[in-house]
Write an enzyme that holds these catalytic residues in place. Structure first.
Site, PDB file in Angstrom:
ATOM      1  N   ARG A 121       0.822  -1.202   0.000  1.00 55.91           N
ATOM      2  CA  ARG A 121       0.000   0.000   0.000  1.00 55.91           C
ATOM      3  C   ARG A 121       0.861   1.259   0.000  1.00 55.91           C
ATOM      4  O   ARG A 121       0.539   2.257  -0.658  1.00 55.91           O
ATOM      5  CB  ARG A 121      -0.972   0.030   1.186  1.00 55.91           C
ATOM      6  CG  ARG A 121      -2.034   1.121   0.994  1.00 55.91           C
ATOM      7  CD  ARG A 121      -3.298   0.858   1.769  1.00 55.91           C
ATOM      8  NE  ARG A 121      -3.330   1.540   3.034  1.00 55.91           N
ATOM      9  CZ  ARG A 121      -3.886   2.739   3.233  1.00 55.91           C
ATOM     10  NH1 ARG A 121      -4.459   3.388   2.232  1.00 55.91           N
ATOM     11  NH2 ARG A 121      -3.889   3.280   4.415  1.00 55.91           N
ATOM     12  N   ARG A 169      -2.813  10.433   6.697  1.00 56.37           N
ATOM     13  CA  ARG A 169      -1.431  10.858   6.480  1.00 56.37           C
ATOM     14  C   ARG A 169      -1.350  12.069   5.553  1.00 56.37           C
ATOM     15  O   ARG A 169      -0.318  12.754   5.511  1.00 56.37           O
ATOM     16  CB  ARG A 169      -0.611   9.704   5.924  1.00 56.37           C
ATOM     17  CG  ARG A 169      -0.633   8.475   6.832  1.00 56.37           C
ATOM     18  CD  ARG A 169      -0.272   7.210   6.099  1.00 56.37           C
ATOM     19  NE  ARG A 169      -0.599   6.013   6.852  1.00 56.37           N
ATOM     20  CZ  ARG A 169      -1.806   5.446   6.862  1.00 56.37           C
ATOM     21  NH1 ARG A 169      -2.796   5.974   6.160  1.00 56.37           N
ATOM     22  NH2 ARG A 169      -2.034   4.368   7.595  1.00 56.37           N
ATOM     23  N   LYS A 211       9.941   6.756  15.191  1.00 54.75           N
ATOM     24  CA  LYS A 211      10.203   5.743  14.162  1.00 54.75           C
ATOM     25  C   LYS A 211      10.350   6.363  12.774  1.00 54.75           C
ATOM     26  O   LYS A 211      11.318   6.099  12.062  1.00 54.75           O
ATOM     27  CB  LYS A 211       9.075   4.703  14.179  1.00 54.75           C
ATOM     28  CG  LYS A 211       8.832   3.965  12.881  1.00 54.75           C
ATOM     29  CD  LYS A 211       9.971   3.039  12.509  1.00 54.75           C
ATOM     30  CE  LYS A 211       9.613   2.124  11.356  1.00 54.75           C
ATOM     31  NZ  LYS A 211       9.354   2.815  10.084  1.00 54.75           N
ATOM     32  N   PRO A 228      16.049   2.819  13.580  1.00 56.73           N
ATOM     33  CA  PRO A 228      14.587   2.879  13.684  1.00 56.73           C
ATOM     34  C   PRO A 228      14.034   1.599  14.319  1.00 56.73           C
ATOM     35  O   PRO A 228      14.418   0.496  13.919  1.00 56.73           O
ATOM     36  CB  PRO A 228      14.124   2.978  12.225  1.00 56.73           C
ATOM     37  CG  PRO A 228      15.335   3.397  11.444  1.00 56.73           C
ATOM     38  CD  PRO A 228      16.514   2.868  12.183  1.00 56.73           C
ATOM     39  N   ASP A 230      10.748  -0.465  14.841  1.00 55.96           N
ATOM     40  CA  ASP A 230       9.355  -0.716  14.477  1.00 55.96           C
ATOM     41  C   ASP A 230       8.921  -2.019  15.142  1.00 55.96           C
ATOM     42  O   ASP A 230       9.652  -2.558  15.964  1.00 55.96           O
ATOM     43  CB  ASP A 230       9.223  -0.818  12.961  1.00 55.96           C
ATOM     44  CG  ASP A 230       9.932  -2.063  12.458  1.00 55.96           C
ATOM     45  OD1 ASP A 230      10.823  -2.556  13.157  1.00 55.96           O
ATOM     46  OD2 ASP A 230       9.594  -2.559  11.381  1.00 55.96           O
TER      47      ASP A 230
END
Length: 272
Positions: A121, A169, A211, A228, A230
């Site tokens: 996506r 977003r 992140k 980072p 996650d």
DNA sequence: ACGCAGGTTCGAT
DNA sequence: ATCGAACCTGCG
């Protein structure tokens, strides 16, 4: 238009590098040739006779920089080899991955989009964004699009971005675009300053937490210290590292270790 | 169908 | 400080 022999396939594994999750605009065709646009230049990259080849109009030297080819990855990797069996396995599995030196704004914007999304996506949204606001350039009979500059997106409204289907977003993209376009956020300065400063500056923007900031700092501002964390990394750390582990213990290129761990954890966990 | 996906914000303790 | 819930969208 020129074709370049870039390096050996041992130095750079294009499939791992493009598919490990650090970038969203390289796509393989049925022959395993990757097509993408970097810094405004459409290009294709493929393997041939043990070499990595690239065809584009980009100025000489750009590709060595983009693929971080002037860094000795054997030496860099040695910094965090032997710390644990698990990490050794990640390094072995990810051998050939290189940390791409992506454009600052593209990285910031792409990783804003990445939050709470799966890779397919993310790629779809980024592609629609480029088709809608990027510049069209023809390349070997294909229509390709550059990544739109912050100044272009700064003029867009949330309604304008509705067709991207990026959800909540969209507002974050516009906020960040305005900040970069106005000069309030200066990517060049964030490249030059300490990575913690860059992280802090990005986190002051709405929609950018730790992140996303760390991803932008690592992949778009070239600070290899950034690590980072996650859900995949969190899980790996929990299962395979001591509870008092800190990324700093991996040295100045902790970000590369992160990418090995991420790629291994995701590939062996499940995936999209 | 309905939970979840490379998170972040906001308001309630 | 810490904790959930809510946030768009689409895919399984």
């Amino acid at each position: 238009m020129k074709t370049l022999e870039l390096c050996s396939i041992e130095e750079l594994d294009i499939e791992k590098t493009f598919e490990c999750g650090q970038c969203f605009r390289w796509n393989a065709d049925e022959n395993g040739v990757y097509w993408g646009v970097v810094r405004g230049f459409p290009a294709k990259v493929w393997e041939e006779d043990g070499k990595v080849c690239v065809r584009s109009d980009a100025p000489a030297g750009m590709w060595r920089d983009y693929f971080d080819l002037d860094r000795d990855y054997e030496k860099t990797t040695a910094e965090f080899t032997g710390i644990s069996e698990y990490l050794n396995r990640c390094i072995e599995y990810g051998r050939g991955i290189r940390i791409l030196r992506q454009e600052p704004w593209e990285a910031i914007c792409s990783f804003i989009i990445s939050q709470c999304n799966n890779i397919s996506r993310i790629k779809g949204i980024v592609e629609r964004l480029c088709a809608l606001y990027g510049e069209e350039t023809a390349f070997e009979g294909r229509k390709m699009y550059t990544f739109p500059g912050a100044e272009v997106l700064a003029c867009a409204t949330e309604e304008d971005l509705a067709s991207l289907r990026s959800g909540y977003r969209a507002a974050y993209i516009i906020t960040a675009a305005k900040s970069v376009a106005s000069g309030e956020t200066k990517p060049e300065e964030l490249i030059a300053c300490h990575w913690r400063e860059a992280e802090k500056a990005l986190m002051s923007l709405k929609g950018i937490g730790k992140k996303v900031a760390d991803c932008a700092v690592l992949f778009g501002l070239y600070h290899m210290e950034a690590f980072p964390v996650d859900v995949w990394i969190k899980k790996a750390l929990k299962e395979h590292f001591p509870t008092d582990f800190v990324p700093e213990s991996l040295g100045p290129c902790a970000g590369l270790a992160q990418q090995y761990i991420f790629y291994y954890a995701r590939s062996t966990g499940n995936a999209d």
